[in-house]
Design a protein around this motif. Structure first.
Motif, PDB file in Angstrom:
ATOM      1  N   UNK A 285       0.835  -1.205   0.000  1.00  0.00           N
ATOM      2  CA  UNK A 285       0.000   0.000   0.000  1.00  0.00           C
ATOM      3  C   UNK A 285       0.868   1.253   0.000  1.00  0.00           C
ATOM      4  N   UNK A 286       1.946   1.227   0.824  1.00  0.00           N
ATOM      5  CA  UNK A 286       2.831   2.392   0.894  1.00  0.00           C
ATOM      6  C   UNK A 286       3.366   2.726  -0.493  1.00  0.00           C
ATOM      7  N   UNK A 287       3.862   1.671  -1.207  1.00  0.00           N
ATOM      8  CA  UNK A 287       4.476   1.947  -2.505  1.00  0.00           C
ATOM      9  C   UNK A 287       3.433   2.293  -3.577  1.00  0.00           C
ATOM     10  N   UNK A 288       2.242   1.652  -3.524  1.00  0.00           N
ATOM     11  CA  UNK A 288       1.213   2.016  -4.524  1.00  0.00           C
ATOM     12  C   UNK A 288       0.769   3.454  -4.333  1.00  0.00           C
ATOM     13  N   UNK A 289       0.503   3.833  -3.099  1.00  0.00           N
ATOM     14  CA  UNK A 289       0.087   5.217  -2.819  1.00  0.00           C
ATOM     15  C   UNK A 289       1.167   6.199  -3.261  1.00  0.00           C
ATOM     16  N   UNK A 290       2.429   5.838  -2.898  1.00  0.00           N
ATOM     17  CA  UNK A 290       3.536   6.745  -3.186  1.00  0.00           C
ATOM     18  C   UNK A 290       3.718   6.944  -4.685  1.00  0.00           C
ATOM     19  N   UNK A 291       3.556   5.833  -5.440  1.00  0.00           N
ATOM     20  CA  UNK A 291       3.797   5.913  -6.875  1.00  0.00           C
ATOM     21  C   UNK A 291       2.498   6.088  -7.655  1.00  0.00           C
ATOM     22  N   UNK A 292       1.375   6.281  -6.930  1.00  0.00           N
ATOM     23  CA  UNK A 292       0.056   6.320  -7.557  1.00  0.00           C
ATOM     24  C   UNK A 292      -0.082   7.396  -8.617  1.00  0.00           C
ATOM     25  N   UNK A 293       0.581   8.504  -8.446  1.00  0.00           N
ATOM     26  CA  UNK A 293       0.450   9.583  -9.441  1.00  0.00           C
ATOM     27  C   UNK A 293       1.680   9.676 -10.327  1.00  0.00           C
ATOM     28  N   UNK A 294       2.339   8.586 -10.460  1.00  0.00           N
ATOM     29  CA  UNK A 294       3.464   8.552 -11.410  1.00  0.00           C
ATOM     30  C   UNK A 294       4.797   8.852 -10.773  1.00  0.00           C
ATOM     31  N   UNK A 295       5.851   8.513 -11.503  1.00  0.00           N
ATOM     32  CA  UNK A 295       7.222   8.603 -11.017  1.00  0.00           C
ATOM     33  C   UNK A 295       7.631  10.045 -10.744  1.00  0.00           C
ATOM     34  N   UNK A 296       7.217  10.984 -11.655  1.00  0.00           N
ATOM     35  CA  UNK A 296       7.677  12.355 -11.503  1.00  0.00           C
ATOM     36  C   UNK A 296       7.048  12.995 -10.273  1.00  0.00           C
ATOM     37  N   UNK A 297       5.757  12.635 -10.012  1.00  0.00           N
ATOM     38  CA  UNK A 297       5.119  13.154  -8.795  1.00  0.00           C
ATOM     39  C   UNK A 297       5.843  12.638  -7.568  1.00  0.00           C
ATOM     40  N   UNK A 298       6.268  11.373  -7.665  1.00  0.00           N
ATOM     41  CA  UNK A 298       6.981  10.736  -6.547  1.00  0.00           C
ATOM     42  C   UNK A 298       8.296  11.454  -6.275  1.00  0.00           C
ATOM     43  N   UNK A 299       9.139  11.626  -7.310  1.00  0.00           N
ATOM     44  CA  UNK A 299      10.433  12.293  -7.106  1.00  0.00           C
ATOM     45  C   UNK A 299      10.217  13.737  -6.684  1.00  0.00           C
ATOM     46  N   UNK A 300       9.157  14.335  -7.233  1.00  0.00           N
ATOM     47  CA  UNK A 300       8.842  15.720  -6.841  1.00  0.00           C
ATOM     48  C   UNK A 300       8.550  15.813  -5.358  1.00  0.00           C
ATOM     49  N   UNK A 301       7.742  14.878  -4.852  1.00  0.00           N
ATOM     50  CA  UNK A 301       7.363  14.904  -3.436  1.00  0.00           C
ATOM     51  C   UNK A 301       8.592  14.684  -2.546  1.00  0.00           C
ATOM     52  N   UNK A 302       9.478  13.828  -3.021  1.00  0.00           N
ATOM     53  CA  UNK A 302      10.654  13.545  -2.204  1.00  0.00           C
ATOM     54  C   UNK A 302      11.633  14.711  -2.185  1.00  0.00           C
ATOM     55  N   UNK A 303      11.708  15.428  -3.306  1.00  0.00           N
ATOM     56  CA  UNK A 303      12.747  16.448  -3.389  1.00  0.00           C
ATOM     57  C   UNK A 303      12.284  17.836  -2.945  1.00  0.00           C
ATOM     58  N   UNK A 304      11.140  17.915  -2.254  1.00  0.00           N
ATOM     59  CA  UNK A 304      10.784  19.223  -1.679  1.00  0.00           C
ATOM     60  C   UNK A 304      11.784  19.544  -0.571  1.00  0.00           C
ATOM     61  N   UNK A 305      12.076  20.826  -0.352  1.00  0.00           N
ATOM     62  CA  UNK A 305      13.097  21.196   0.643  1.00  0.00           C
ATOM     63  C   UNK A 305      12.802  20.622   2.023  1.00  0.00           C
ATOM     64  N   UNK A 306      11.516  20.632   2.427  1.00  0.00           N
ATOM     65  CA  UNK A 306      11.179  20.139   3.762  1.00  0.00           C
ATOM     66  C   UNK A 306      11.490  18.643   3.907  1.00  0.00           C
ATOM     67  N   UNK A 307      11.164  17.869   2.860  1.00  0.00           N
ATOM     68  CA  UNK A 307      11.445  16.439   2.919  1.00  0.00           C
ATOM     69  C   UNK A 307      12.939  16.194   2.960  1.00  0.00           C
ATOM     70  N   UNK A 308      13.671  16.906   2.082  1.00  0.00           N
ATOM     71  CA  UNK A 308      15.120  16.728   2.057  1.00  0.00           C
ATOM     72  C   UNK A 308      15.734  17.080   3.406  1.00  0.00           C
ATOM     73  N   UNK A 309      15.222  18.161   4.012  1.00  0.00           N
ATOM     74  CA  UNK A 309      15.730  18.567   5.318  1.00  0.00           C
ATOM     75  C   UNK A 309      15.451  17.500   6.369  1.00  0.00           C
ATOM     76  N   UNK A 310      14.255  16.874   6.275  1.00  0.00           N
ATOM     77  CA  UNK A 310      13.911  15.806   7.222  1.00  0.00           C
ATOM     78  C   UNK A 310      14.840  14.610   7.041  1.00  0.00           C
ATOM     79  N   UNK A 311      15.119  14.280   5.770  1.00  0.00           N
ATOM     80  CA  UNK A 311      16.036  13.172   5.499  1.00  0.00           C
ATOM     81  C   UNK A 311      17.397  13.484   6.101  1.00  0.00           C
ATOM     82  N   UNK A 312      17.854  14.715   5.886  1.00  0.00           N
ATOM     83  CA  UNK A 312      19.172  15.118   6.380  1.00  0.00           C
ATOM     84  C   UNK A 312      19.235  14.987   7.898  1.00  0.00           C
ATOM     85  N   UNK A 313      18.201  15.494   8.572  1.00  0.00           N
ATOM     86  CA  UNK A 313      18.207  15.445  10.033  1.00  0.00           C
ATOM     87  C   UNK A 313      18.198  14.003  10.541  1.00  0.00           C
TER      88      UNK A 313
END
Lengths: 351, 297
Positions: free
Chosen positions: B46-74
């Motif tokens: 379910x996690x991966x279907x939801x995450x990739x549900x709107x396509x690959x570019x939406x997925x990479x877009x969601x991951x590469x927002x500054x807030x997400x990147x900052x969370x990953x870094x922390x």
């Protein structure tokens, strides 16, 4: 290189493991520390090595006080009871370890290390296994690797903790002979700990018998076997029959036997015990010869001997070893009543 | 003959008469698989279907927002500090407990398990109580301008606390099983303390150590409760990845939330794969191959 141990004491909590022990091991001697488990022999060996620190007393290695020296500085070779081989290293690396951890200034170069390790492995007849891991070796092979590893650092003395304890009987006998030959070859001052009297007598130039943290007797194997100084040694170094009785005015009496015993000078009688080894007893069908009457219950052939098990009238077991020839002539059989006479008795006054 | 035939079958289970009836075996297997499927596989899918549900570019877009990147870094920083510290602590504690006798040893063993027993939220609260504005050291810290709670140091502290038993727990049994013989042998042969540790102790405990580090890392990166108490959830500053997932979800940004969650799920999968590899090695080093015969002339 000699070892001298002076007034060593060691206590673990409330348990006195070693109580005021002193002895000397001459250069090139092979000495056995013999005693039952818990008698302090291993602790003493570890104190000599520097793996354990004594509460008081001194250890001298070739005349020099080593008491405060660290293990690493003492220059001893130690063979552990369970070998303690480095399990993640090959046989070669195990033996080379002591050389490779030396500071650079004293470390031989690679070719020299390799030459020395292979020489040692040839000495212990294991060169063909140099690239194996300890888990791929048999017990006897591991033991010999442990020995080669200890010898690699050219120790001044060699200490072995129950060197054959974990091996089965045949391997043990072979390895013992082999170790004796090796010692004759390299003449390294050695002390080994054992609880097996046969092993101690077979291998050592001198045997030190320990009991409850103290030395009971220190002497050549034949001395210890023939002139035991205490009932403990008497019991420990072989099968023995014990007769209880009394001693007074130069005589000792055990049931029907009376023997001279000059040590009993008092005229008042004191309890005493007479000890006779199974081969020091004779049996006869003549029940009126002044012997102890007993019923033969069991006859066991034991090599060149026949072992007779008898019960006296107070149901105490008496064991007698007869030469097989005699048994073939006499044909003693279970159920007979026989008379037992000691040829020799070793007497100790009871405390 | 009976003995040898049952030995031949050992790889495919014990001899038929020694095991349960077929329906019991299959029933148990089905139950286990069903349970696993319902509670692990389906959610993971379910996690991966939801995450990739709107396509690959939406997925990479969601991951590469500054807030997400900052969370990953922390998250990486917190784990990057906590794991090495707990590695050192774990080896020290393992060494002390396995090789020495000292009073209070059992108490220490119990204390190491404390983070397992205490709810992570309580763990977080402890740090707020100690370092928060109203806490014991609060006024002193405020005077010196040091922020711990609602800041990165607090997150790191909470992460260390919840992940510290893992390395010690893995290493203690390994060290106890190893005993002291090999180290004593090394010392008699002239090795100093460091040589003994690097050449004798470490090779013997390395797989156990690695296993402990993996579990410690998984916990450090995945921790939610304790971190959420001390974090203050300042977006782009004190948000770790698990906290970020929750925030996104609460803001109805489902796809972004699942995209971030998929990163944590990937971490779990990687940990499991590595864990399997390490376990295989741990097993291999304890296996004793058949002994050779002894030849002595």
């Amino acid at each position: 290189m000699s070892i001298e141990v002076r007034n060593i004491r060691k206590t673990f909590g409330t348990f006195a493991a070693v109580r005021d022990v002193s002895f000397t091991v001459g250069s090139g001697e092979l000495v056995a520390l013999l005693g039952p488990s818990g008698c302090g022999k291993t602790t003493l060996l570890r104190i000599i090595a520097g793996l354990e620190v004594q509460d008081s007393g001194t250890v001298l290695l070739s005349g020099e006080d080593a008491s405060t020296q660290d293990v690493r500085a003492r220059g001893v070779g130690f063979v552990f009871q369970h070998y303690a081989l480095f399990r993640h290293m090959t046989v070669f690396d195990n033996v080379a370890f002591g050389l490779t951890v030396r500071p650079r200034s004293r470390r031989p170069d690679k070719a020299e290390i390799s030459r020395r390790v292979h020489d040692l492995l040839k000495l212990v007849q294991l060169d063909y296994l140099h690239d194996r891991y300890p888990s791929q070796l048999s017990g006897g092979q591991r033991q010999r690797v442990a020995l080669a590893r200890a010898l690699a650092v050219e120790p001044k003395v060699l200490l072995l903790d129950e060197p054959f304890g974990a091996l089965d009987a045949n391997v043990r006998r072979d390895l013992r002979r082999w170790l004796r030959r090796l010692h004759e070859e390299i003449k390294l001052t050695s002390v080994f700990v054992t609880h097996d009297q046969e092993e101690a007598f077979d291998l050592a130039d001198r045997v030190i018998i320990m009991n409850r943290g103290q030395i009971e007797q220190d002497g050549r194997p034949d001395e210890v076997a023939d002139q035991p100084k205490s009932p403990f040694v008497m019991n420990f170094v072989g099968n023995v029959n014990r007769f209880v009785g009394t001693a007074a005015a130069g005589r000792a009496t055990f049931g029907p036997f009376t023997v001279d015993y000059p040590d009993a000078v008092d005229s008042t009688s004191r309890p005493a015990a007479g000890y006779a080894r199974p081969h020091e007893l004779e049996v006869s069908r003549n029940l009126t010869n002044g012997g102890l009457p007993a019923r033969l219950v069991h006859v066991t052939p034991a090599g060149a001997l026949v072992r007779l098990e008898l019960l006296d009238d107070e149901s105490r077991t008496i064991v007698v070893d007869l030469p097989r020839v005699q048994q073939e002539q006499e044909q003693f059989h279970a159920g007979e009543r026989l008379s037992v006479i000691p040829r020799r008795l070793t007497i100790f006054l009871e405390e | 003959m009976a003995g040898s035939s049952s030995r031949n079958h050992r790889t495919s289970g014990a001899a038929a008469h020694l095991t349960e009836p077929r329906w019991v075996r299959w029933g148990l297997i089905a139950l286990t698989l069903g349970f696993l499927g319902l509670f692990l596989i389906v959610p993971l899918a379910a996690v991966f279907t939801e995450a990739l549900g709107r396509g690959w570019s939406a997925y990479t877009g969601a991951i590469s927002t500054p807030d997400t990147l900052s969370a990953v870094r922390l998250t990486l920083v917190a784990a990057g500090v906590a794991v090495p510290l707990n590695l050192v602590f774990g080896v020290a504690a393992g060494w002390a407990i396995a090789k020495f006798q000292f009073p209070g040893k059992n108490v220490l063993l119990t204390l190491i398990d404390l983070p397992f027993a205490v709810s992570p939220v309580i763990a977080g609260l402890i740090f707020v109580l100690l370092f928060g504005r109203q806490g014991w050291f609060g006024p002193w810290l405020a005077e010196h301008g040091i922020r711990i709670v609602f800041s990165v140091p607090g997150i790191i502290l909470a992460t260390i606390f919840v992940s510290f038993p893992f390395v010690a727990r893995e290493i203690i049994p390994v060290m106890q099983a190893m005993g002291r013989d090999e180290e004593e042998a090394a010392r008699v042969l002239g090795a100093n303390g460091l040589q003994t540790f690097l050449r004798v102790t470490l090779p013997n405990i390395k797989w156990g150590l690695l296993y402990g580090v993996l579990l410690c890392n998984a916990r450090a990166m995945g921790e939610f409760g304790a971190v959420s108490v001390v974090s203050g959830k300042i977006r782009g500053e004190t948000n770790t990845l698990p906290l970020h997932v929750e925030i996104l979800y609460n803001e109805y940004q489902f796809q972004a939330a699942f995209a971030a969650a998929s990163l944590l799920a990937l971490l779990a999968i990687v940990t499991l794969v590595l864990k399997t590899i390490v376990e295989r090695h741990v097993g291999r080093t304890t296996v004793q191959p058949g002994t050779a015969t002894d030849t002595l002339s």
